[in-house]
Design a protein around this motif. Structure first.
Motif, short mmCIF file in Angstrom:
data_model
loop_
_atom_site.label_atom_id
_atom_site.label_comp_id
_atom_site.label_asym_id
_atom_site.label_seq_id
_atom_site.Cartn_x
_atom_site.Cartn_y
_atom_site.Cartn_z
N THR A 101 60.35 57.55 13.88
CA THR A 101 60.59 56.17 14.30
C THR A 101 60.51 55.24 13.09
O THR A 101 59.50 55.21 12.39
N LYS B 138 63.17 55.89 20.31
CA LYS B 138 62.13 56.67 19.64
C LYS B 138 61.93 57.99 20.37
O LYS B 138 62.54 58.24 21.41
N SER B 139 61.09 58.86 19.82
CA SER B 139 60.59 60.06 20.50
C SER B 139 61.70 61.05 20.83
O SER B 139 62.00 61.30 21.99
N GLU C 101 61.27 56.03 25.61
CA GLU C 101 59.90 55.56 25.83
C GLU C 101 59.91 54.74 27.11
O GLU C 101 60.54 53.69 27.19
N CYS D 71 62.90 58.88 30.28
CA CYS D 71 63.41 59.95 29.43
C CYS D 71 64.93 60.04 29.57
O CYS D 71 65.46 60.15 30.67
N GLU E 139 57.30 59.85 28.02
CA GLU E 139 57.78 59.85 26.64
C GLU E 139 57.79 61.29 26.12
O GLU E 139 56.75 61.95 26.14
N TYR F 223 46.70 57.82 28.29
CA TYR F 223 47.82 58.71 27.95
C TYR F 223 47.35 60.16 28.07
O TYR F 223 46.32 60.52 27.49
#
Length: 369
Positions: free
Chosen positions: A129, A167-168, A195, A198, A261, A295
């Motif tokens: 990222t 990102k991710s 994020e 998906c 994520e 998380y």
């Protein structure tokens, strides 16, 4: 007819090995942007990626200094281990903001949260990222030795989504000679990314990626608003345009109620394509009121013939925030899985602890995973 999925499709169970990497106040380098020496991993190290090379585990990790205005500027460092547990950190980062074409994208926030795969030609691809302090963009870099990296810029540079928050990126891999190697699915490489929700993207070369869309026509479609909003599902009207195709949404009342994520690279198994992802929810305290965000990672399974179609999803996370010693840090209650390797016929999963340290968990490899 709905496909029946066996109950044992998940990888695991995982057993914690504890902390494997902590803050590195003794390492420093001369930042090319600042022109001064910076203790680039002194404040926090977290969110690692991993591959196996020549019998050793190589870890790319996010290190933060105490200089940058956004909790510290992030740079990506390299650590090497002979056993997957005890790591030696290289003194200088290997991916970092520099005086190059990508500085406006990467400064002052930095280079964050790498995901790493071996390519079929023996090279390596890192998705990370780029954060300029306001926007996050999924970037690509390539290497032949894991030390020297060439930045290729935005992963979605050839698509209309080049400036979209992204990102991710978790690329789909297959076990090959005891290692995980990027694998084509239906003649294209595939990654899961996003994020909150998906999505997916495809690529001919692991560098240029095109997000998967669907034609919304003139119908209404639903998106998830984690802040509540109306429902929290929000109805949008789209007239004759294509939109990103969502694959996994948050689920109300579950460990992933706030967001999903993608975590480490996805893996092709006998059951389908398995994705370890990170879920977040708002914990409830004893009086029933809302507490902190938590998380924890879970697992999802996609159809092996149609990897855009999810066919199973874990009801509960497989790693819990129950380790009091490592629950507190830069961001409390975060167990964030991001690196996965096959090593000595076992799975090693590397994860961030409270955005401050790095932990490892292990699981035996079965004949079907």
């Amino acid at each position: 007819m709905q496909r029946e999925v066996r109950h044992d499709w998940q990888i695991g169970p995982f057993a914690r090995c504890g902390e494997v990497l902590a803050q590195q106040p003794e390492v420093s380098f001369t930042c090319p942007v600042l022109g001064t020496s910076v203790a680039w991993a002194a404040k926090d190290v977290f969110n690692p990626a991993a591959v196996v090379r020549d019998g050793k585990v190589y870890l790319l990790f996010r290190g933060e200094d105490s200089v940058g205005p956004y909790g510290g500027t992030s740079r990506i460092g390299l650590a090497v281990s002979d056993d997957g547990i005890t790591f030696q950190v290289e003194p200088e980062p290997v991916l970092f903001p520099a005086c190059d074409a990508w500085q406006p994208w990467e400064w002052p926030g930095g280079c964050e949260d790498p995901r790493l795969v071996e390519s079929p030609d023996g090279g390596y691809v890192c998705l990370y990222t780029a954060f300029d302090g306001k926007s996050s963009s999924l970037f690509v870099a390539t290497s032949t030795d894991l030390v020297h990296w060439e930045k290729s810029g935005p992963a979605f540079a050839v698509s209309p989504y080049v400036r979209r928050w992204s990102k991710s990126g978790a690329i789909v891999t297959r076990a090959h000679e005891g290692r995980l190697v990027a694998a084509k699915v239906n003649d294209r490489y595939l990654m899961y990314w996003g994020e909150g929700t998906c999505f997916a993207a495809t690529s001919p070369d692991l560098v240029r990626w095109t997000p998967v869309e669907f034609d919304a026509g003139s119908d209404r479609y639903l998106s998830y608003d984690a802040t509540g909003g109306v429902g929290p599902w929000t109805v949008h009207r789209v007239a004759g345009q294509k939109v990103l195709r969502p694959l996994l949404f948050p689920r109300r009342g579950r460990f992933d109620a706030l967001l999903v994520e993608p975590g480490p690279p996805a893996v092709i198994t006998d059951f389908g394509v398995l994705l370890i992802y990170n879920g977040a929810t708002i914990a409830r305290v004893e009086d029933g009121s809302a507490g902190e965000v938590v998380y924890q990672p879970g697992q999802a399974l996609f159809d092996g013939c149609d990897p855009l179609s999810p066919i199973a999803r874990a009801e509960v996370p497989f790693l819990f925030n129950d380790d009091l010693e490592h629950r507190d840090g830069q961001v409390d209650n975060v167990c964030f899985a991001q690196g996965l390797v096959l090593y000595d016929d076992s799975w090693l999963l590397y994860y961030g602890m409270a955005d401050s340290r790095i932990g490892c968990a292990t699981a035996p490899r079965t004949s079907r995973s």
